[in-house]
Design a protein around this motif. Structure first.
Motif: not given
Length: 289
Positions: A59-60, A197, A200
């Protein structure tokens, strides 16, 4: 590799888990091994075993290069948020592997785009339309191909302000990232929407470039007037008349702003263009009015 899976990168390196189940790991231990990347997963292999991270769980992605305070003497690494865990990987050929990772996660993503949403500081009457995102990181850019046939190229070293927002996109409430850049010498903002997601991660990629153009520059009233005029689309050759200064004074201001990294000189005889830092300064000033 499984059926339909393609290997994208294979590098020696180190990796470490710094957050596990939402809690910081007290003693960080870098484990040497291999870092393998496919179009579906990331594999961390060492003598201690193998860990597989599906790309859909990431997610990052944050990249740290030449850290001022190296983490356990490792100054180049990529930080991955995977659910409630944070894992650091430090592959050899750091930049090449980073590009491959962004390609695997973002390339060919179906998106929605509003372009230009803002031009020269003025909001445009532009609607959202579907498109496809292509990562061209080796060339330092992100490309957006829109359904209308419009092609938008965002150069990463030309990015100014980046913001994340939510709003109505094609009839639904969705997240989107606002990225400021230039197009045909005009300052524009492009909005890009997609799965939360992915947006981001795209925003983090844009912010990596944004951070290189901070606005910690003290400008005089005259210098600020020149920056604002350029941001609004006034020709560099018309600036003296527009701001009410003589040509020599404007030439001196150009020199000072070029030295401060706010302007770049395009050719002799003072044709100049705002750099990302200069556009950030103008944008912030307009927001305060």
């Amino acid at each position: 590799m499984k059926e339909g899976e393609t290997k994208l990168a294979d590098a020696k390196g180190k990796f470490a888990q710094v957050v596990k189940d939402g809690r910081k790991v007290p003693d960080i231990e870098w484990v040497p091994g291999r870092v393998l990347l496919s179009n579906k997963r990331l594999i961390l292999a060492s003598k201690e075993g193998k860990r597989t991270i599906p790309l859909t769980d990431i997610s990052s992605i944050k990249s740290q290069e030449d850290a001022e305070n190296p983490l356990a003497k490792v100054s180049n690494y990529i930080s991955l948020q995977v659910k409630a865990d944070v894992t650091l990987i430090s592959p050899k050929n750091h930049q090449q592997f980073e590009h491959a990772l962004y390609d695997a996660v973002l390339d060919q993503q179906v998106i929605a785009v509003k372009h230009p949403a803002v031009k020269g500081g003025v909001v445009q009457n532009t609607g959202w339309e579907k498109g496809r995102l292509t990562t061209e990181l080796a060339d330092g850019s992100i490309a957006l191909a829109l359904a209308s046939g419009t092609f938008v190229e965002i150069e990463l070293d030309d990015i100014g302000i980046v913001e994340e927002n939510e709003g109505e996109v094609l009839g639904d409430e969705r997240p989107f990232v606002e990225v400021e850049h230039t197009e045909e010498e005009a300052a524009v903002q492009t909005y890009v929407s997609g799965p939360k997601r992915k947006i981001n991660i795209l925003a983090e990629l844009f912010r990596k470039s944004e951070q290189q153009h901070t606005t910690d520059v003290e400008l005089s009233e005259e210098e600020n007037a020149v920056v604002m005029a350029l941001y609004s689309g006034v020709s560099p050759f018309q600036i003296p008349d527009f701001v009410g200064l003589d040509v020599e004074t404007v030439e001196e201001i150009y020199d000072e702003l070029i030295e401060a990294g706010v302007l770049q000189e395009k050719r002799v005889r003072r044709d100049v263009q705002l750099k990302a830092r200069g556009r950030n300064i103008a944008s912030e000033a307009m927001g305060e009015e």
